[in-house]
Scaffold this motif. Structure first.
Motif, PDB file in Angstrom:
ATOM      1  N   GLY A 612      39.834  38.730  53.256  1.00  0.00           N
ATOM      2  CA  GLY A 612      40.267  39.993  52.688  1.00  0.00           C
ATOM      3  C   GLY A 612      39.741  40.149  51.282  1.00  0.00           C
ATOM      4  O   GLY A 612      39.342  39.192  50.627  1.00  0.00           O
ATOM      5  N   LYS A 613      39.775  41.389  50.824  1.00  0.00           N
ATOM      6  CA  LYS A 613      39.209  41.686  49.521  1.00  0.00           C
ATOM      7  C   LYS A 613      40.244  41.369  48.446  1.00  0.00           C
ATOM      8  O   LYS A 613      41.422  41.675  48.613  1.00  0.00           O
ATOM      9  CB  LYS A 613      38.880  43.176  49.535  1.00  0.00           C
ATOM     10  N   MET A 614      39.814  40.758  47.343  1.00  0.00           N
ATOM     11  CA  MET A 614      40.750  40.455  46.273  1.00  0.00           C
ATOM     12  C   MET A 614      41.199  41.754  45.633  1.00  0.00           C
ATOM     13  O   MET A 614      40.368  42.592  45.282  1.00  0.00           O
ATOM     14  CB  MET A 614      40.055  39.609  45.205  1.00  0.00           C
ATOM     15  N   GLU A 615      42.494  41.926  45.474  1.00  0.00           N
ATOM     16  CA  GLU A 615      42.989  43.128  44.815  1.00  0.00           C
ATOM     17  C   GLU A 615      43.947  42.707  43.716  1.00  0.00           C
ATOM     18  O   GLU A 615      44.541  41.627  43.776  1.00  0.00           O
ATOM     19  CB  GLU A 615      43.766  44.000  45.818  1.00  0.00           C
ATOM     20  N   GLU A 616      44.110  43.616  42.780  1.00  0.00           N
ATOM     21  CA  GLU A 616      45.027  43.320  41.692  1.00  0.00           C
ATOM     22  C   GLU A 616      46.383  43.928  42.047  1.00  0.00           C
ATOM     23  O   GLU A 616      46.474  45.112  42.341  1.00  0.00           O
ATOM     24  CB  GLU A 616      44.480  43.953  40.425  1.00  0.00           C
ATOM     25  N   PHE A 617      47.400  43.098  42.047  1.00  0.00           N
ATOM     26  CA  PHE A 617      48.742  43.582  42.376  1.00  0.00           C
ATOM     27  C   PHE A 617      49.582  43.631  41.111  1.00  0.00           C
ATOM     28  O   PHE A 617      49.353  42.868  40.172  1.00  0.00           O
ATOM     29  CB  PHE A 617      49.411  42.650  43.389  1.00  0.00           C
ATOM     30  N   PHE A 618      50.561  44.499  41.145  1.00  0.00           N
ATOM     31  CA  PHE A 618      51.412  44.674  39.980  1.00  0.00           C
ATOM     32  C   PHE A 618      52.866  44.526  40.436  1.00  0.00           C
ATOM     33  O   PHE A 618      53.278  45.158  41.400  1.00  0.00           O
ATOM     34  CB  PHE A 618      51.159  46.079  39.412  1.00  0.00           C
ATOM     35  N   ASP A 688      44.083  48.270  31.366  1.00  0.00           N
ATOM     36  CA  ASP A 688      44.524  47.342  32.400  1.00  0.00           C
ATOM     37  C   ASP A 688      43.975  45.950  32.156  1.00  0.00           C
ATOM     38  O   ASP A 688      44.597  44.968  32.505  1.00  0.00           O
ATOM     39  CB  ASP A 688      44.004  47.805  33.768  1.00  0.00           C
ATOM     40  N   ALA A 689      42.819  45.923  31.579  1.00  0.00           N
ATOM     41  CA  ALA A 689      42.186  44.631  31.398  1.00  0.00           C
ATOM     42  C   ALA A 689      43.021  43.748  30.488  1.00  0.00           C
ATOM     43  O   ALA A 689      43.093  42.552  30.675  1.00  0.00           O
ATOM     44  CB  ALA A 689      40.813  44.839  30.802  1.00  0.00           C
ATOM     45  N   ASP A 690      43.670  44.345  29.508  1.00  0.00           N
ATOM     46  CA  ASP A 690      44.399  43.519  28.549  1.00  0.00           C
ATOM     47  C   ASP A 690      45.857  43.349  28.899  1.00  0.00           C
ATOM     48  O   ASP A 690      46.611  42.781  28.134  1.00  0.00           O
ATOM     49  CB  ASP A 690      44.334  44.161  27.151  1.00  0.00           C
ATOM     50  N   LEU A 691      46.251  43.887  30.042  1.00  0.00           N
ATOM     51  CA  LEU A 691      47.674  43.849  30.345  1.00  0.00           C
ATOM     52  C   LEU A 691      48.042  42.420  30.729  1.00  0.00           C
ATOM     53  O   LEU A 691      47.758  41.991  31.830  1.00  0.00           O
ATOM     54  CB  LEU A 691      47.917  44.800  31.516  1.00  0.00           C
ATOM     55  N   THR A 692      48.597  41.661  29.800  1.00  0.00           N
ATOM     56  CA  THR A 692      49.030  40.333  30.218  1.00  0.00           C
ATOM     57  C   THR A 692      50.437  40.488  30.773  1.00  0.00           C
ATOM     58  O   THR A 692      51.041  41.540  30.649  1.00  0.00           O
ATOM     59  CB  THR A 692      49.074  39.367  29.030  1.00  0.00           C
ATOM     60  N   VAL A 721      60.489  43.037  33.299  1.00  0.00           N
ATOM     61  CA  VAL A 721      59.383  42.081  33.339  1.00  0.00           C
ATOM     62  C   VAL A 721      58.297  42.688  34.216  1.00  0.00           C
ATOM     63  O   VAL A 721      58.576  43.539  35.050  1.00  0.00           O
ATOM     64  CB  VAL A 721      59.806  40.737  33.954  1.00  0.00           C
ATOM     65  N   TYR A 722      57.046  42.275  33.969  1.00  0.00           N
ATOM     66  CA  TYR A 722      55.997  42.712  34.891  1.00  0.00           C
ATOM     67  C   TYR A 722      54.918  41.653  34.926  1.00  0.00           C
ATOM     68  O   TYR A 722      54.707  40.911  33.976  1.00  0.00           O
ATOM     69  CB  TYR A 722      55.422  44.074  34.505  1.00  0.00           C
ATOM     70  N   ILE A 723      54.286  41.545  36.062  1.00  0.00           N
ATOM     71  CA  ILE A 723      53.285  40.502  36.268  1.00  0.00           C
ATOM     72  C   ILE A 723      52.128  41.125  37.002  1.00  0.00           C
ATOM     73  O   ILE A 723      52.319  41.893  37.944  1.00  0.00           O
ATOM     74  CB  ILE A 723      53.862  39.385  37.170  1.00  0.00           C
ATOM     75  N   LYS A 724      50.904  40.789  36.542  1.00  0.00           N
ATOM     76  CA  LYS A 724      49.758  41.192  37.341  1.00  0.00           C
ATOM     77  C   LYS A 724      49.259  39.954  38.059  1.00  0.00           C
ATOM     78  O   LYS A 724      49.248  38.864  37.504  1.00  0.00           O
ATOM     79  CB  LYS A 724      48.665  41.745  36.433  1.00  0.00           C
ATOM     80  N   SER A 725      48.869  40.143  39.298  1.00  0.00           N
ATOM     81  CA  SER A 725      48.393  38.978  40.043  1.00  0.00           C
ATOM     82  C   SER A 725      47.289  39.436  40.971  1.00  0.00           C
ATOM     83  O   SER A 725      47.162  40.624  41.265  1.00  0.00           O
ATOM     84  CB  SER A 725      49.535  38.366  40.831  1.00  0.00           C
ATOM     85  N   TRP A 726      46.491  38.473  41.420  1.00  0.00           N
ATOM     86  CA  TRP A 726      45.357  38.815  42.289  1.00  0.00           C
ATOM     87  C   TRP A 726      45.561  38.132  43.626  1.00  0.00           C
ATOM     88  O   TRP A 726      45.739  36.925  43.690  1.00  0.00           O
ATOM     89  CB  TRP A 726      44.055  38.317  41.659  1.00  0.00           C
ATOM     90  N   GLY A 926      53.189  46.370  44.174  1.00  0.00           N
ATOM     91  CA  GLY A 926      52.191  47.186  44.865  1.00  0.00           C
ATOM     92  C   GLY A 926      50.835  46.973  44.217  1.00  0.00           C
ATOM     93  O   GLY A 926      50.702  46.194  43.276  1.00  0.00           O
ATOM     94  N   LEU A 927      49.847  47.682  44.730  1.00  0.00           N
ATOM     95  CA  LEU A 927      48.521  47.587  44.113  1.00  0.00           C
ATOM     96  C   LEU A 927      48.599  48.158  42.710  1.00  0.00           C
ATOM     97  O   LEU A 927      49.329  49.118  42.459  1.00  0.00           O
ATOM     98  CB  LEU A 927      47.509  48.400  44.924  1.00  0.00           C
ATOM     99  N   ASN A 928      47.828  47.588  41.828  1.00  0.00           N
ATOM    100  CA  ASN A 928      47.844  48.084  40.456  1.00  0.00           C
ATOM    101  C   ASN A 928      47.416  49.557  40.435  1.00  0.00           C
ATOM    102  O   ASN A 928      47.840  50.328  39.598  1.00  0.00           O
ATOM    103  CB  ASN A 928      46.901  47.228  39.616  1.00  0.00           C
ATOM    104  N   LYS A 929      46.561  49.921  41.385  1.00  0.00           N
ATOM    105  CA  LYS A 929      46.074  51.296  41.430  1.00  0.00           C
ATOM    106  C   LYS A 929      47.210  52.285  41.681  1.00  0.00           C
ATOM    107  O   LYS A 929      47.212  53.376  41.147  1.00  0.00           O
ATOM    108  CB  LYS A 929      45.070  51.441  42.578  1.00  0.00           C
ATOM    109  N   SER A 930      48.114  51.885  42.570  1.00  0.00           N
ATOM    110  CA  SER A 930      49.153  52.865  42.921  1.00  0.00           C
ATOM    111  C   SER A 930      50.393  52.635  42.070  1.00  0.00           C
ATOM    112  O   SER A 930      51.506  52.914  42.478  1.00  0.00           O
ATOM    113  CB  SER A 930      49.502  52.750  44.401  1.00  0.00           C
ATOM    114  N   ARG A 931      50.156  52.146  40.827  1.00  0.00           N
ATOM    115  CA  ARG A 931      51.255  51.707  39.997  1.00  0.00           C
ATOM    116  C   ARG A 931      52.123  52.834  39.480  1.00  0.00           C
ATOM    117  O   ARG A 931      53.258  52.600  39.085  1.00  0.00           O
ATOM    118  CB  ARG A 931      50.628  50.973  38.821  1.00  0.00           C
TER     119      ARG A 931
END
Length: 2016
Positions: A612-618, A688-692, A721-726, A926-931
């Protein structure tokens, strides 16, 4: 006009430069955009498309967006497509989203599209449901809903949270989208009016709050006012609005806790073992325990009948994964381990999932693990049973097994598995792993670094795979957190396998011992499908997540078990990329590897994208409340941490790999958490790039709530709290599960409702069930439409595709079946259809479990002092977001109450009962895109506070609520019942503590009760809740009620918890019906996983109105006076319904429950029958001497008379007392009744002995007899026909004085039968051979009766099975027919075909039962009088004999943990015998006016007196079966011990050696006095030579209840009356006397004996024979038969009739106190009781075991023929054999006999004339030979064995110097063997092969048989081959006959046989060497010899010539 508007904004991440064009299609109408010219990465279209639509937007409609590369010349090239279901749009009217496109191959590509969709329906109700009828929706066209969602989306704060069209105080209740309420008619897809709904009568599943008002008004007409409201059932479990999700009620983890299991295996026999003349032993292995049977010598079909028991104390998962292995080993002895013939494997889980948890008398197929090309190696017949605690196993009745074993039809395989299983290869590919934890301490690392000079990863992982008892390991990857193996482990196993799970474990290789890092089980049932469109097991390549203990490495990990897969993992450990495939082997192909050893081979690498394709989740979480924090941790600051995988885990999360594998996309960009979050620009794409990630809340010190709990002060500020993960984007899998889970949840909720409706006996459960099924079928079809759209794009792995297909098929068929069943739900079928619906639920849950994981679960940890304290684990699918509602997780974007628990074993037992903390938590993943939707579901009225002021795209770190509502909570705590006993007295001092938000209050403590009635109102003032008022109304937070037991010292002990939701009144609603005042409801109380009682209470939450001053201020604050309609209240609390003051002066300031809520009472009278007390144990070492019973109910009560001397007479002197009490009209609300026994000591002290709470009084409510049904008088006399039974053949006797004989000739009364007999006799004369044994009265004994009864019992069971099967088949046909709409006339055709198929399936069992029906087919079986054999205790057949005398167990001491429930028996301190009867007070006069009414006895008329009575008790013990072995050798030496009161009878000297199925056949007489001695204990002990004897098991019988029961259990009533013989009447009272007594006691008219064999009782007439013969055969007139026929049909007598206990044998389980709940065997027995004041009974019936009859079998071996020739002759090489025959009957050792040898047979012919003589003892009834022998030289005594009578004959070839060669054998079962052939020619293999078809004979009937039989052996290929034929004669004589005419062995005197005529070659050649040489050599080889001689002469001459020629030549030359 309705319209759909789509605003296409941008398309991003395009490749290259060029012109783009977009096409948007809706309802088949495509619209094109303009061409975006020469754009690069991003194409800005910014166009709006509008479709005017005429019909409403359906939820299943699709919108499609296609993006093309535009070309002026060529056709446009498609870049990608985006499809979406417009469900969300249809509901909310507006949606904005960004999502990726997919290309032609359905692969998701980088390019994404951003669109904004609006839907403007006709009436403007965009966000409403499709049924406006139910809701009063303000007609508001200015798109208020759109506005609301807009402001949420745009991320600006809500200001004051008001919106146009909404008043400041929310005084107009505007219903925000009330979500997909579980109920509305909308689910039916079309709007329905409520009238319509009413007609259909299907009650909806859960009532919406809004509906409730109307619903209740509609229902109110139908229900009585006092019924419990429907909502009560679902008080907590249902959710009304969509902002909260359900709390989980059960707290304690149940898995992982060890339980007792017992596996019993009986190895009966083996057949068709491959190999010649073997000595087989069966080895039984369970897990690592091995046991062996004894060895049987030289036989291919050994008979063992040995019983093995394995005891385990392990968690269920471990138990069910253990492998049961049966292997047959050949010639094993002390020195050599023997050779393996074949094995059979199956896991324990497979056995446990069988019906009754057992396989009974089934054949296991043996296969050779070292040679998979070979076929079946033989069969072992065995019984396997797995008993967990509390399972009772019904053994099919063990009688003589006459059934010819049909091996193929009874294979040891679960239903649906083919008999021919094929070999298959199971490939488990292990690719790589990620995110492993450290498995070593950092100190070690530093040491290593010092030596090696480089920093290595601290783990050396390898993977171990276990399957069906075999293990395979990959190689070890040294020092790697991200090891790559790329290896596959290959298992070879039969397919389908009988082992359910593959265990995959990552382990850390270590010098000392390897530890598990994580474990994953692959359930083969979930990754394959055995249907006709099914697929073989397949999985992946997919990542599986492993969970286990926390990741910090400690040397002694207390949670190591979690890593082995036991219990719920508390932390993410690693994830592993694996795939599984299965290939069925073609065993005929030559290059196949034969062995089944595990192989490990390398495989090629798989590409990154394969999974599957790597996606960024939020992941976003917000903590709205943290309360109930355990006080142990309350003193330090607390923070909460959320992790998903290793993301967000800062303490022990990502182990930074030393290899520089820091790709950005791996997402390990978690720098130090304290680094400030910096933001470069406003543009969302960049920031989004800097969102730790911010993964934990700031630490805070908790505040005190009360003495047990603390809370955190999250008042208006809620931390986030929020976490980004791949992760690989495999959301589809989770969506699929979610859809099914939601359907399942709905179904479960509905079914619980139905059960509750049935339980509370409300009206119309069938309507409710129909509604549930309707809902299910709609859900299923909805699933199919939704899943259909991704049929083509599910294509990541084969399993995804196949699973989707099979899920769709399953769901489709389930939907059809649900519809189908819905039509069949009637009032009387509700329960069975409910069962079917529950099967659906299990199927749904099974389907929904996704075997290929994708995103790991989310963990929430409570941290204190950087230590992990308690956790909660939330499956990621539950919080996953999707645009389609059904696919969204059930807790996504909802507020969920989460209870934290302690990790691992800490959470077992009492520690697991308490809550560590309760969180109100909001999660979104969900996906970071549909955040942009992530804050949607939060309660409204908050402002977001971000970490820095710059970025507005960042998620908030805190939410500040500025909308606050103030409420008052009123908790009406009425009563609780059936609480746990927490004190040693067996009672508790309970109080309840109610928690709501951050407040708590306590009820008063009530002492010494398990059923407290508090009747107390708790008022919580000023409860502050945040959020909008209307939302709160729909969705209040839950209330937690905990129950404690108050102790004088130490802290209160927790005894249970329950949850509730309050009914809410907003300030502008009236306080009145239908919702107020609320009704009392029952809430289930849990402690851990066990139910701990119920609470009866009501909760209301009332909004406190503001006063006018506040409102004025608020208006000034908002500079806008145009707020519509403000109702200015009188302010403050005055508006709330008034509280009554404390009424009861004694109770002080406690408020009682107000009148409208407490139940309506009426006056009842409760009568109590006090009979006596039994078995009271000592209290504090003192005996109970003067006990008294106190009865209490609802504050009133009565005391029994005092028993003056308990030892002398434990019965009460006054039998009946009564008291009156006010009880609720509604029976369900009746309080429990408490029974307490106190001992009155000197000086007025009382000591509580024990207590019992009767929780439901409903059983004891007296209902006056219905007069109408008893008036038989009008109907005249009713004659009862007894013809249903077969005519009883009574022997009439005529004395015929003939000159020749004085014999008594019996003439039969029934003509037809005697005719038959005559015919039969004629037949006999003709065919003299066909003899039928006449059953002679003299040979019949009690055992004949017993065995005949067992046969009947088995036939009945069989016919029941057949009938059941037929009924099931009929139902299946009906269902199939309805599903396919077949016309009924086609049904017959189809049915008959199906039936044929069905019949073929039903094995020979069916044939047998058919034979039983066609009785004319078999010879009429002589009728033996029968008794009834019950295969369980008599009590269970007759309701414990509690027809008027009930037994109440008295308890004392603390209640155990939920798992030790069985130990409640230890708390029993005695029993109270008595009864209760309650009725409303003014009772009708009729009853009291009846004749003989004794006012002192109340309702308990005609009850015997309870004075002591002397009784003779006669106990008959028939036999025991399946005893638990007590000795090391796996056997026992059982004997019986009987105790009654003080007398004890030990039968120790008659122990039965080494038997687990002993036949005792004994009767014991004991005299006893009731009531002092009424508990009879029958125990079976094991005799030991040394040491004390061990108890195997015991059974207890309460004789008193039997004695006084109206079922008359004193002495069973026989089916026939006879004065002598085996069926002699046992009772001292004759049937006529018994009948007269019963009639007198029951006050009924009769018996009147009339002429012609009639008797009239009441108004029934019975008929029967009137004559009887005595011992001398003389006939007398008698009324006994008539009286007996009435007694046998006593249940047909009106009013007093009941079934009298027949003559019987009961089967009682034996239990051992050390192994509670597990049967240790069964005992067949019965008890007779005779009062001593009656005439004495006759002597006891003799039931001693039958003595075996002695026989002698004489076998003459005349000749053999065609014996295969084994040897080559000495010198000549010719084939020949030296033949001899060996035979035995009992076993090789005991009695084998050999003939002499016929030497040098050249043709295979042998002549012997040799006689074998085998004496043996034989049990005719059981068809077994009895052997007694010492088991070994060390045995103390002989052991008795029973073996089937099988004569074995073998043919051998004698060798002088080496071992003799075995040539062939035949085994004849003397009861049924094929008739011998007349000549050798006719004798062939078919006689053996087709044994089933050929007619068989029995030597016991024929006595003498002669003929030819074949000898067979098996060749290399396992085929039978004929190896010879034998002519033999079998002659059976009894021992007496044998004495009269003895014969000699061999050819000896007496009666010698003549010498055989053998050709002379057969003389030994060394006796006449020349003679035999001449014969041999000359005869055969003379030409050869002559030629040879000629040749020799020639050579000689040549030699001489050559020798002499030189000399001669010399002479010549020299010229001699």
């Amino acid at each position: 006009m309705m319209s759909l508007v789509v605003h296409l904004k941008t398309v991003a991440h395009l490749r290259g430069k060029g012109d783009r064009i977009a096409k948007v299609t809706f309802r088949g109408l495509p619209l094109y955009s303009r061409v975006a010219e020469n754009c690069g990465e991003v194409a800005h279209f910014n166009e709006t498309f509008r479709w005017p639509i005429a019909s409403r937007l359906d939820q299943n409609e699709m919108l499609e967006v296609q993006v093309y590369n535009y070309s002026k010349v060529f056709t446009n090239r498609l870049v990608g497509t985006f499809c979406m279901v417009l469900q969300k749009v249809a509901e909310e009217g507006h949606l904005e989203l960004t999502d990726t496109l997919i290309d032609d191959n359905n692969m998701s590509i980088k390019t994404s599209v951003t669109i904004d969709i609006r839907y403007q329906p006709m009436d403007g109700t965009g966000g409403m449901w499709s049924d406006g009828e139910f809701l009063d929706v303000p007609d508001d066209r200015d798109g208020m809903f759109a506005f609301e969602t807009d402001s949420l989306l745009s991320g600006q704060s809500h200001g004051s949270g008001t919106s146009p069209g909404r008043s400041l105080q929310g005084s107009i209740p505007t219903f925000r989208k009330a979500g997909r309420g579980v109920f509305s008619a909308m689910k039916l897809g079309k709007a329905k009016s409520s009238k319509d709904d009413h007609k259909r009568g299907d009650e909806p599943a859960i009532l919406e709050m809004e509906d409730l008002d109307k619903k209740a008004m509609r229902l109110a007409g139908m229900l009585e006012p006092d019924t419990i409201s429907l909502a009560s059932v679902t008080a907590v479990t249902t959710n009304v609005s969509n902002k909260r999700s359900k709390p989980d009620i059960k707290m304690e983890p149940s898995s992982g806790r060890p339980v007792d299991y017992q596996i019993s295996i009986t190895v009966i026999e083996a057949r068709q073992l491959i190999g010649l003349n073997m000595d087989p032993v069966v080895c039984v292995e369970v897990g690592d325990d091995k046991k062996y049977t004894s060895m049987k010598e030289s036989t291919n079909c050994p008979y063992y009948n040995e019983y093995f028991v394995f005891d385990f104390h392990v968690p269920p998962d471990v138990m069910f994964d253990k492998i049961i292995k049966l292997s047959v080993i050949h010639s094993k002895n002390l020195l050599r381990s023997g050779t393996l013939v074949g094995t059979f494997k199956m896991d324990v889980g497979t056995v446990y999932s069988q019906p009754e948890h057992q396989f009974y008398h089934k054949w296991a197929i043996l296969s050779d693990p070292d040679d998979i090309t070979a076929g079946c190696k033989g069969y072992v017949k065995c019984d396997i049973a797995v008993v967990g605690k509390g399972d009772n196993i019904k053994t099919p009745h063990k009688a003589n097994e006459t059934d010819e074993d049909d091996i193929e039809g009874n294979l040891l395989l679960p239903e649906g598995i083919p008999a021919e299983r094929q070999w298959a290869r199971f490939y488990v590919k292990i690719h790589r792993a990620e995110g492993l934890p450290k498995m070593n301490t950092s100190i070690m690392a530093n040491v290593k670094k010092a030596f090696i000079g480089e920093n290595r990863d601290l783990v050396d992982p390898y993977v171990q795979v276990q399957f069906s008892g075999q293990k395979g390991k990959t190689s070890v990857q040294k020092s790697s957190y991200e090891p790559i193996w790329n290896e596959q482990v290959i298992f070879t196993e039969l397919f389908p396998p009988l082992c359910k799970r593959i265990k995959v474990q990552i382990r850390d290789s270590d010098k000392v011992n390897d530890v598990a890092i994580g474990t994953h089980f692959i359930d083969l049932r979930k990754i394959s499908n055995d249907g006709d469109k099914g697929f073989l097991p397949t999985l992946g390549p997919a990542w599986v997540n492993m969970y286990g203990s926390t990741r910090q490495y400690t040397l002694m990990d207390e949670h190591q078990d979690l890593n082995d897969g036991l219990g719920e993992g508390v932390s993410f450990r690693a994830r592993l990329l694996i795939s599984v495939a299965v290939e069925i082997l073609d065993t005929t192909s030559p290059e196949i590897i034969c062995s089944t050893d595990v192989q490990v081979e390398p495989v090629s690498n798989i590409s990154e994208s394969a999974t599957g394709k790597m996606e960024e989740f939020f992941l976003f979480g917000s903590f709205l409340e943290a309360t109930m924090i355990d006080r142990k941790i309350g003193d330090k600051p607390i923070s909460f941490e959320i992790t998903i995988g290793n993301y967000g885990n800062h303490i022990d999360g990502v182990s930074k790999s030393s290899s520089v594998k820091k790709k950005k996309k791996e997402g390990e960009n978690q720098e130090e958490e304290n680094e400030l979050i910096q933001n470069s620009s406003e543009d969302e794409a960049d920031e989004d790039a800097d969102l730790t990630s911010v993964s934990s809340t700031p630490p805070m010190k908790p505040f005190i709530t009360d003495r047990n709990y603390f809370h955190l002060p999250y008042f208006e500020k809620k931390p986030c709290v929020y976490i980004k993960s791949w992760w690989q984007d495999q959301r589809r899998r989770l969506y699929n599960s979610n859809m099914m889970d939601k359907i399942a949840d709905k179904l479960e909720e509905g079914l619980n409702d139905v059960q509750e409706v049935i339980k509370t006996e409300k009206a119309f459960p069938e309507r409710r069930l129909r509604g549930v099924l309707e809902e299910l079928s709609i859900g299923c079809s909805r699933y199919v439409t939704l899943a259909n759209k991704d049929v083509n794009l599910a294509g990541r792995t084969k399993l995804d595709r196949e699973r989707l297909k099979s899920c769709m098929r399953e769901m489709d068929s389930m939907g059809q079946q649900a519809k189908q069943i819905r039509t069949q739900v009637k009032k009387n079928t509700v329960k069975e259809k409910l069962k079917l619906a529950q099967n659906f639920l299990q199927r749904l849950r099974f389907l929904a479990d996704e075997p290929q994981h994708s995103i790991p679960d989310v963990f929430i940890w409570m941290m204190s002092n950087n230590k992990r304290i308690a956790y909660a684990r939330i499956p990621s699918k539950d919080i996953l977001y999707s645009v389609v509602d059904e696919e969204t997780g059930k807790d996504c974007g909802k507020v969920k109450a989460v209870f934290l628990k302690l990790p691992g074993k800490k959470g077992f037992g009492p520690a697991g009962w308490t809550v560590q903390a309760k969180l109100e938590l909001y999660l979104w993943l969900g996906l970071n895109k549909s955040r942009k939707n992530f804050l949607h579901g939060l309660p409204n009225g908050f402002e977001e506070i971000r970490a820095t002021k710059m970025g507005h795209g960042l998620p908030p770190v805190t939410l500040v609520y500025d909308m606050k509502q103030v409420f008052q909570l009123r908790a009406h705590m009425y009563q609780a019942r059936s609480l746990f006993a927490a004190d040693s007295s067996g009672l508790s001092d309970p109080f309840a503590r109610v928690f709501f938000s951050s407040q708590s209050q306590v009820t008063e403590v009530l002492n010494e009760t398990l059923c407290p009635t508090w009747d107390q109102l708790l008022v919580f003032d000023d409860v502050e809740l945040f959020g909008e008022a209307t939302e709160l109304r729909d969705d209040p937070p839950i209330i937690v009620v905990e129950f404690y037991d108050q102790d004088t010292v130490g802290k209160a002990e927790f005894i249970g918890r329950t949850f509730a939701k309050p009914t809410i009144k907003m300030r502008d609603e009236p306080y009145g019906p239908p919702r107020f005042p609320p009704q009392l409801e029952y809430y289930q109380i849990y402690r851990g996983n066990s139910i701990a009682g119920e609470l009866l209470a009501a909760f209301e939450l009332l909004q406190i109105p503001f006063d006018a001053e506040e409102i004025r201020r608020a208006l000034i604050a908002v500079h806008d006076f145009a707020v519509p309609q403000i109702k200015v209240g009188q302010g403050g609390r005055a508006d709330l319904p008034p509280l009554e003051g404390p009424t009861d002066s004694e109770r002080g300031p406690i408020l009682p429950v107000p009148l409208g809520i407490r139940p309506v009472l009426s006056r009842y009278r409760i009568e109590v029958l006090f009979w006596g007390l039994r078995d009271l144990k000592r209290i504090n070492l003192a005996q109970v001497d003067r006990p008294r019973v106190d009865i209490e109910c609802a504050g009133r009560g009565v005391q029994s008379a005092l028993i003056q001397n308990y030892k002398k007479n434990p019965n009460f002197s006054t039998l009946v007392k009564w008291f009156e009490v006010d009880l609720p009209e509604n029976e369900l609300l009746h309080p429990p009744l408490n029974i307490r026994v106190v001992d009155c000591r000197a000086f007025g002290r009382y000591i509580l002995v024990g207590s019992h709470a009767v929780s439901t009084l409903r059983h004891y409510i007296y209902s006056p007899p219905d007069k109408s049904c008893n008036n038989w008088a009008t109907a005249g006399d009713v004659s009862v026909s007894l013809e249903a039974e077969p005519p009883i053949r009574k022997m009439d006797t005529v004395v015929k004085l003939d000159a020749m004989s004085d014999a008594v000739v019996k003439v039969d009364m029934n003509e037809d039968e005697s005719d038959k007999e005559k015919k039969k006799k004629k037949k006999k004369k003709k065919g003299g051979a066909e003899e039928e044994e006449e059953t002679d009265e003299r040979v019949l004994d009690w055992w004949s009766k017993y065995f005949a009864s067992i046969e009947t019992l088995k036939e009945n069971l069989r016919s029941q099975e057949a009938a059941q099967a037929e009924a099931e088949e009929r139902e299946d046909l009906e269902i199939a027919a309805e599903a396919a709409d077949i016309r009924p006339d086609d049904l017959h055709l189809k049915g008959s075909k199906m039936k044929e198929r069905f019949k073929e399936k039903k094995s020979s069992k069916q044939k047998r039962s058919q034979a039983a029906d066609g009785s004319e087919k078999r010879p009429p079986k002589a009728r033996v009088d029968e008794l009834v054999v019950y295969n369980r205790e008599l009590e269970s057949e007759y309701g414990n004999f509690e027809d008027w005398l009930h037994t109440f167990n008295l308890y004392r001491g603390k209640a155990g943990d939920d798992d030790e429930h069985a130990l409640d028996d230890d708390r029993i301190v005695g029993r109270f015998k008595g009864s209760l009867c309650m009725y409303k007070v003014p009772l009708s006069q009729e009853i009291t006016r009846e004749a003989g009414y004794d006012p002192n006895m109340g309702m308990f008329q005609s009850i015997p007196h309870n004075d002591p009575i002397h009784v003779l008790v006669r106990v008959y013990v028939v036999r025991a079966t399946d005893l638990h072995p007590a000795d090391i050798n796996g056997k026992a030496d059982p004997y019986v011990v009987i105790k009654l009161g003080k007398s004890e009878v030990k039968d120790k000297e008659n122990y039965i050696s080494k038997q687990l199925n002993p036949v005792f056949g004994k009767s014991f007489d004991i005299e006893a006095t009731f009531p002092m001695e009424s508990m009879l204990t029958v125990s079976v002990y094991d005799w030991d030579l040394v040491g004390t004897d061990d108890l195997i098991g015991e059974t207890k019988i309460d004789l008193e209840n039997r004695f006084y029961s109206k079922f008359r259990a004193t002495c069973g009533i026989a089916s026939n009356y006879s004065m002598h013989g085996y069926n002699i009447w046992r009772d001292p009272m004759k049937p006529s006397q018994i009948l007269a007594k019963l009639c007198k006691e029951g006050k009924i008219d009769g018996p009147h004996y009339g002429p012609g064999g009639k008797v009239k009782v009441a108004n029934r007439i019975f008929t029967g024979p009137t004559e009887i013969e005595d011992e001398n055969g003389l006939k007398k007139q008698t009324e006994e038969h008539l009286a007996l026929s009435v007694l046998n049909h006593w249940e047909e007598i009106p009013r007093v009739g009941c079934k009298l206990v027949p003559e019987h044998v009961e089967t009682r389980p034996l239990l051992n106190p050390d192994k509670p709940g597990i049967e240790q065997g069964r005992l067949e027995m019965w008890v007779d009781m005779f009062p001593m004041d009656m005439p004495a009974p006759g002597p006891a019936i003799d039931i001693s075991p039958r003595k075996p009859k002695s026989f002698e079998l004489r076998v003459i071996i005349w000749n053999t023929d065609d014996v295969i020739l084994e040897d080559d002759a000495f010198l000549t090489g010719e084939k020949m054999s030296d033949i001899y025959v060996r035979g035995w009957l009992k076993g090789q050792q005991e009695d084998k006999q050999d003939t002499d040898v016929h030497y040098h047979s050249l043709t295979g012919e042998g002549n012997f004339n040799w006689r074998f003589v085998f004496p043996f003892d034989y049990l005719v009834a059981e068809e077994k030979i009895i052997i007694s022998k010492k088991e070994s030289m060390f045995s103390w005594d002989e052991t008795e064995y029973k073996i089937p009578p099988r004569l074995t004959m073998q043919v051998w070839d004698a060798d002088h110097f080496s071992a003799d060669d075995f040539l062939g054998a035949i085994e004849l079962d003397l009861n049924r063997f094929p008739r011998g052939a007349k000549t050798a020619k006719q004798c062939n293999l078919d006689m053996i092969r087709n044994e089933q078809e050929l007619p068989t004979i029995s030597i016991f009937k024929q006595k003498r048989v002669k003929g030819w039989w074949p000898f067979v052996a098996r060749d290399e290929n396992d085929e039978m081959e004929l190896t010879g034929k034998v002519e033999a004669e079998l002659h059976l004589v009894t021992a007496e006959e044998a004495e009269k005419s003895p014969v000699g062995l061999g050819r000896n005197e007496p009666d010698p046989l003549e010498k055989p005529n053998r050709p002379d070659t057969s003389l030994m050649w060394f006796l006449g060497p020349l003679k035999s040489l001449r014969y041999f050599i000359w005869h055969n080889y003379r030409w050869l010899i002559l030629k040879a001689l000629g040749l020799i002469l020639l050579l000689l001459m040549l030699g001489l010539f050559l020798y002499s020629i030189p000399g001669y030549l010399v002479k010549k030359i020299l010229g001699a």
